[in-house]
Design a protein around this motif. Structure first.
Motif, PDB file in Angstrom:
ATOM      1  N   ALA A 148     -47.532  41.099  33.035  1.00 57.77           N
ATOM      2  CA  ALA A 148     -46.299  40.356  33.310  1.00 57.77           C
ATOM      3  C   ALA A 148     -45.214  41.275  33.854  1.00 57.77           C
ATOM      4  O   ALA A 148     -44.484  40.906  34.793  1.00 57.77           O
ATOM      5  CB  ALA A 148     -45.815  39.661  32.036  1.00 57.77           C
ATOM      6  N   ARG A 151     -45.744  42.058  37.505  1.00 57.52           N
ATOM      7  CA  ARG A 151     -45.442  40.886  38.334  1.00 57.52           C
ATOM      8  C   ARG A 151     -43.943  40.652  38.430  1.00 57.52           C
ATOM      9  O   ARG A 151     -43.437  40.235  39.473  1.00 57.52           O
ATOM     10  CB  ARG A 151     -46.147  39.661  37.747  1.00 57.52           C
ATOM     11  CG  ARG A 151     -47.655  39.662  38.003  1.00 57.52           C
ATOM     12  CD  ARG A 151     -48.386  38.574  37.243  1.00 57.52           C
ATOM     13  NE  ARG A 151     -49.779  38.442  37.689  1.00 57.52           N
ATOM     14  CZ  ARG A 151     -50.684  37.689  37.101  1.00 57.52           C
ATOM     15  NH1 ARG A 151     -50.355  36.970  36.025  1.00 57.52           N
ATOM     16  NH2 ARG A 151     -51.916  37.622  37.576  1.00 57.52           N
ATOM     17  N   PRO A 191     -44.155  33.111  41.525  1.00 53.25           N
ATOM     18  CA  PRO A 191     -44.796  32.883  40.215  1.00 53.25           C
ATOM     19  C   PRO A 191     -45.694  31.656  40.187  1.00 53.25           C
ATOM     20  O   PRO A 191     -46.536  31.536  39.296  1.00 53.25           O
ATOM     21  CB  PRO A 191     -43.608  32.721  39.266  1.00 53.25           C
ATOM     22  CG  PRO A 191     -42.476  32.253  40.134  1.00 53.25           C
ATOM     23  CD  PRO A 191     -42.698  32.934  41.450  1.00 53.25           C
ATOM     24  N   ASN A 192     -45.535  30.754  41.143  1.00 52.28           N
ATOM     25  CA  ASN A 192     -46.347  29.542  41.155  1.00 52.28           C
ATOM     26  C   ASN A 192     -47.816  29.832  41.432  1.00 52.28           C
ATOM     27  O   ASN A 192     -48.671  28.964  41.264  1.00 52.28           O
ATOM     28  CB  ASN A 192     -45.803  28.547  42.187  1.00 52.28           C
ATOM     29  CG  ASN A 192     -46.297  27.133  41.957  1.00 52.28           C
ATOM     30  OD1 ASN A 192     -46.490  26.712  40.811  1.00 52.28           O
ATOM     31  ND2 ASN A 192     -46.513  26.395  43.029  1.00 52.28           N
ATOM     32  N   TYR A 194     -49.553  31.884  39.698  1.00 55.01           N
ATOM     33  CA  TYR A 194     -50.204  32.298  38.459  1.00 55.01           C
ATOM     34  C   TYR A 194     -50.619  31.093  37.619  1.00 55.01           C
ATOM     35  O   TYR A 194     -49.930  30.063  37.609  1.00 55.01           O
ATOM     36  CB  TYR A 194     -49.267  33.187  37.639  1.00 55.01           C
ATOM     37  CG  TYR A 194     -48.661  34.321  38.431  1.00 55.01           C
ATOM     38  CD1 TYR A 194     -49.448  35.110  39.271  1.00 55.01           C
ATOM     39  CD2 TYR A 194     -47.294  34.609  38.355  1.00 55.01           C
ATOM     40  CE1 TYR A 194     -48.893  36.145  40.011  1.00 55.01           C
ATOM     41  CE2 TYR A 194     -46.733  35.646  39.096  1.00 55.01           C
ATOM     42  CZ  TYR A 194     -47.533  36.404  39.924  1.00 55.01           C
ATOM     43  OH  TYR A 194     -46.986  37.425  40.658  1.00 55.01           O
ATOM     44  N   GLU A 198     -50.629  32.593  32.043  1.00 55.55           N
ATOM     45  CA  GLU A 198     -50.040  33.831  32.526  1.00 55.55           C
ATOM     46  C   GLU A 198     -48.596  33.616  32.966  1.00 55.55           C
ATOM     47  O   GLU A 198     -47.773  34.538  32.901  1.00 55.55           O
ATOM     48  CB  GLU A 198     -50.893  34.400  33.658  1.00 55.55           C
ATOM     49  CG  GLU A 198     -52.277  34.812  33.182  1.00 55.55           C
ATOM     50  CD  GLU A 198     -53.186  35.263  34.306  1.00 55.55           C
ATOM     51  OE1 GLU A 198     -52.666  35.598  35.389  1.00 55.55           O
ATOM     52  OE2 GLU A 198     -54.420  35.294  34.099  1.00 55.55           O
ATOM     53  N   LEU A 199     -48.285  32.413  33.407  1.00 55.92           N
ATOM     54  CA  LEU A 199     -46.909  32.091  33.757  1.00 55.92           C
ATOM     55  C   LEU A 199     -46.029  32.082  32.507  1.00 55.92           C
ATOM     56  O   LEU A 199     -44.885  32.563  32.522  1.00 55.92           O
ATOM     57  CB  LEU A 199     -46.849  30.732  34.448  1.00 55.92           C
ATOM     58  CG  LEU A 199     -45.496  30.313  35.035  1.00 55.92           C
ATOM     59  CD1 LEU A 199     -45.069  31.272  36.134  1.00 55.92           C
ATOM     60  CD2 LEU A 199     -45.569  28.896  35.577  1.00 55.92           C
ATOM     61  N   LEU A 202     -45.242  35.528  31.594  1.00 55.47           N
ATOM     62  CA  LEU A 202     -44.168  36.009  32.454  1.00 55.47           C
ATOM     63  C   LEU A 202     -42.812  35.548  31.908  1.00 55.47           C
ATOM     64  O   LEU A 202     -41.861  36.330  31.800  1.00 55.47           O
ATOM     65  CB  LEU A 202     -44.379  35.480  33.873  1.00 55.47           C
ATOM     66  CG  LEU A 202     -43.636  36.190  34.999  1.00 55.47           C
ATOM     67  CD1 LEU A 202     -44.307  37.514  35.299  1.00 55.47           C
ATOM     68  CD2 LEU A 202     -43.645  35.321  36.260  1.00 55.47           C
ATOM     69  N   TYR A 203     -42.742  34.283  31.562  1.00 58.39           N
ATOM     70  CA  TYR A 203     -41.523  33.711  30.981  1.00 58.39           C
ATOM     71  C   TYR A 203     -41.140  34.460  29.711  1.00 58.39           C
ATOM     72  O   TYR A 203     -39.960  34.742  29.464  1.00 58.39           O
ATOM     73  CB  TYR A 203     -41.760  32.230  30.677  1.00 58.39           C
ATOM     74  CG  TYR A 203     -40.639  31.556  29.922  1.00 58.39           C
ATOM     75  CD1 TYR A 203     -39.601  30.924  30.606  1.00 58.39           C
ATOM     76  CD2 TYR A 203     -40.624  31.541  28.529  1.00 58.39           C
ATOM     77  CE1 TYR A 203     -38.570  30.307  29.917  1.00 58.39           C
ATOM     78  CE2 TYR A 203     -39.599  30.929  27.833  1.00 58.39           C
ATOM     79  CZ  TYR A 203     -38.579  30.314  28.528  1.00 58.39           C
ATOM     80  OH  TYR A 203     -37.555  29.704  27.836  1.00 58.39           O
ATOM     81  N   PHE A 277     -38.790  28.774  37.227  1.00 57.74           N
ATOM     82  CA  PHE A 277     -39.584  28.296  36.101  1.00 57.74           C
ATOM     83  C   PHE A 277     -39.438  26.787  35.930  1.00 57.74           C
ATOM     84  O   PHE A 277     -40.426  26.067  35.766  1.00 57.74           O
ATOM     85  CB  PHE A 277     -39.172  29.004  34.813  1.00 57.74           C
ATOM     86  CG  PHE A 277     -39.693  30.405  34.674  1.00 57.74           C
ATOM     87  CD1 PHE A 277     -41.007  30.702  34.989  1.00 57.74           C
ATOM     88  CD2 PHE A 277     -38.883  31.429  34.226  1.00 57.74           C
ATOM     89  CE1 PHE A 277     -41.507  31.991  34.863  1.00 57.74           C
ATOM     90  CE2 PHE A 277     -39.365  32.722  34.085  1.00 57.74           C
ATOM     91  CZ  PHE A 277     -40.672  33.003  34.405  1.00 57.74           C
ATOM     92  N   ILE A 280     -41.315  24.860  38.546  1.00 61.33           N
ATOM     93  CA  ILE A 280     -42.769  24.923  38.352  1.00 61.33           C
ATOM     94  C   ILE A 280     -43.196  24.012  37.205  1.00 61.33           C
ATOM     95  O   ILE A 280     -44.191  23.295  37.300  1.00 61.33           O
ATOM     96  CB  ILE A 280     -43.214  26.377  38.091  1.00 61.33           C
ATOM     97  CG1 ILE A 280     -42.991  27.226  39.348  1.00 61.33           C
ATOM     98  CG2 ILE A 280     -44.695  26.422  37.690  1.00 61.33           C
ATOM     99  CD1 ILE A 280     -43.226  28.708  39.149  1.00 61.33           C
ATOM    100  N   TRP A 281     -42.431  24.038  36.092  1.00 53.43           N
ATOM    101  CA  TRP A 281     -42.776  23.144  34.975  1.00 53.43           C
ATOM    102  C   TRP A 281     -42.801  21.690  35.461  1.00 53.43           C
ATOM    103  O   TRP A 281     -43.711  20.928  35.124  1.00 53.43           O
ATOM    104  CB  TRP A 281     -41.774  23.251  33.828  1.00 53.43           C
ATOM    105  CG  TRP A 281     -41.425  24.599  33.293  1.00 53.43           C
ATOM    106  CD1 TRP A 281     -40.185  25.010  32.889  1.00 53.43           C
ATOM    107  CD2 TRP A 281     -42.282  25.729  33.040  1.00 53.43           C
ATOM    108  NE1 TRP A 281     -40.206  26.302  32.431  1.00 53.43           N
ATOM    109  CE2 TRP A 281     -41.491  26.773  32.499  1.00 53.43           C
ATOM    110  CE3 TRP A 281     -43.646  25.952  33.230  1.00 53.43           C
ATOM    111  CZ2 TRP A 281     -42.012  28.005  32.156  1.00 53.43           C
ATOM    112  CZ3 TRP A 281     -44.167  27.202  32.889  1.00 53.43           C
ATOM    113  CH2 TRP A 281     -43.361  28.199  32.357  1.00 53.43           C
TER     114      TRP A 281
END
Length: 453
Positions: A148, A151, A191-192, A194, A198-199, A202-203, A277, A280-281
């Protein structure tokens, strides 16, 4: 198979020996041991070099290589090609295949691995186990964290403050709302790529970095969350500096921004990670993490001492309790630990400041607090051991009761001859406004009159 050489080892064993080298310097020295080692390396340079790189970086090597190899210059903001978010996200993929690692890449890999290792130590201390300054993460947890981090470093290099030009000129027409939306689309695209787990890792690491920046900003972080976003753009390197310096000042100086200025240019960095984030969610129909989720949730399988309480008052504290491993994070001026009115007596504070100036170095403050524990004389502190865990209030109480005594002992050992004790000792009010009284009476003593607390 063993080729002709004076070394009584098969080539595959020689190859295997070199793959265990812990650094590239060790590998170079090993190659020079004999012609046999040199010859075997010439046959398998890629696989041996990559094996050593893995020893240095660990299983996050693909992410580290992508971070240092990414063609950042090809994706500058004023380049129309840079507007292609998909191209940015897929450029220089995280290669798993064996490739040549250049001399410059070797140097950067070692430097980056050292920095990431230091951040892991900090993460472990604050999220895994408060008893150790050295990481206690399992191999799997360490891999998640380091993957993470690399990245995040890639992301922050792509969208650093400097890549948009002079920070004070970001209100030019070039950076209108449409441009900001396109930049945010790019930030989402990276980040999209991943997978969901794994995302979330990262968060989790971003939340860890936010915690560091919020701590050094203090109350300012509560008044404006965008200040934390600006600091996030300095990346993991910035988080490490903020932790070590306990201040964002040098980051402001190096990156050319004023955190506490009223600057509309911050809109370019508002929601630096939060907006990507969130988008993406939404796009993946994933339930977003809760605001109060701990930074360790998607990295660690287990937290040591999460429900521990203060050894004296039983107040809950968990990883926030103080132990020798994190005494340096107490973050208080030693001057504020002097008893009563001593801190307002210049005949006391001047020599005291000189004797404690070195305590901003972590090893020094650890040794100092350990010394204070050896000075225990009052029955009020029977059973208080240095190795125990304390809440901030209890540790501060202990320090205030012993710092003045340490200072007195230190001065006496240096040959200081104290004047007659003042009846009111450290609580004397006269010492704060009458220099003559402060100079002719000793106030480093227990009051015999008045308030003795």
């Amino acid at each position: 198979m063993r080729a002709y050489s004076s070394l009584p080892l098969d080539d595959d064993i020689v190859d295997r020996i070199m793959t265990f080298c812990p650094t590239f310097g060790t590998l170079q020295a090993t190659i020079l041991v004999s012609k046999a080692f040199y010859r075997v390396f010439q046959i398998h340079p890629k696989s041996i070099t990559r094996a050593v790189a893995y020893n240095i970086v660990g299983p996050a090597l693909p992410q580290a290589l992508r971070m240092i190899r990414y063609p950042y210059d090809e994706y500058e903001t004023d380049d129309s090609h840079a507007l292609d978010a998909t191209a940015m996200a897929t450029a220089c993929p995280e290669e798993q295949a064996v490739t040549i690692i250049t001399a410059m890449e070797k140097i950067e890999l070692q430097e980056e691995s050292k920095m990431v290792g230091t951040l892991e130590d900090i993460y472990s201390l604050t999220n895994k186990d408060r008893m150790s300054r050295t990481s206690l993460l399992t191999s799997e947890e360490s891999w998640r964290f380091r993957r993470a981090i690399y990245r995040i470093k890639l992301f922050c290099r792509l969208f650093s403050i400097q890549c948009y030009g002079n920070f004070e000129e970001l209100d030019d027409d070039e950076f209108d709302d449409d441009m900001i939306q396109r930049i945010r689309a790019q930030r989402m695209a990276i980040p999209n790529e991943y997978p969901a787990d794994e995302l979330l890792q990262l968060y989790s690491v971003v939340a860890f970095m936010k915690g560091i920046f919020a701590d050094v900003l203090g109350e300012a972080a509560n008044s404006s969350s965008v200040l934390v976003d600006v600091l996030l753009a300095t990346g993991p390197d910035g988080a490490l500096r903020a932790w070590e310096e306990r201040s964002p000042d040098s980051l402001q100086d190096d990156h050319g921004f004023g955190l506490f200025a009223d600057n509309d240019n911050y809109k370019l960095f508002a929601g630096y990670f939060a907006i990507p984030f969130k988008n993406i969610w939404t796009a993946r129909n994933i339930t977003p993490p809760k605001d109060d989720d701990p930074p360790s949730k998607w990295i660690l399988d287990q937290v040591n001492g999460a429900n521990d309480t203060c050894s004296q008052c039983a107040a809950p504290g968990g990883l926030k309790l103080f132990t020798p491993a994190n005494w340096d994070r107490l973050d208080t001026d030693p001057l504020n630990l002097l008893k009563g009115n001593l801190r307002q007596n210049t005949t006391v504070t001047t020599p005291f400041t000189g004797l404690t100036a070195h305590l901003y170095d972590p090893p020094a403050i650890e040794a100092w607090i350990s010394e204070l524990f050896t000075l225990r004389q009052s029955p009020d502190f029977d059973g208080w051991e240095a190795e125990d865990s304390y809440c901030r209030e209890c540790l501060t109480k202990f320090l205030e009761a012993h710092v003045w005594r340490w200072f007195l002992d230190t001065r006496l050992k240096a040959g200081w001859a104290p004047p007659e004790d003042c009846w009111y000792g450290w609580n004397c009010r006269t010492q704060t406004h009458k220099l003559g009284h402060a100079q002719t009476k000793n106030h480093l003593c227990v009051p015999t009159r008045g308030d003795r607390t």
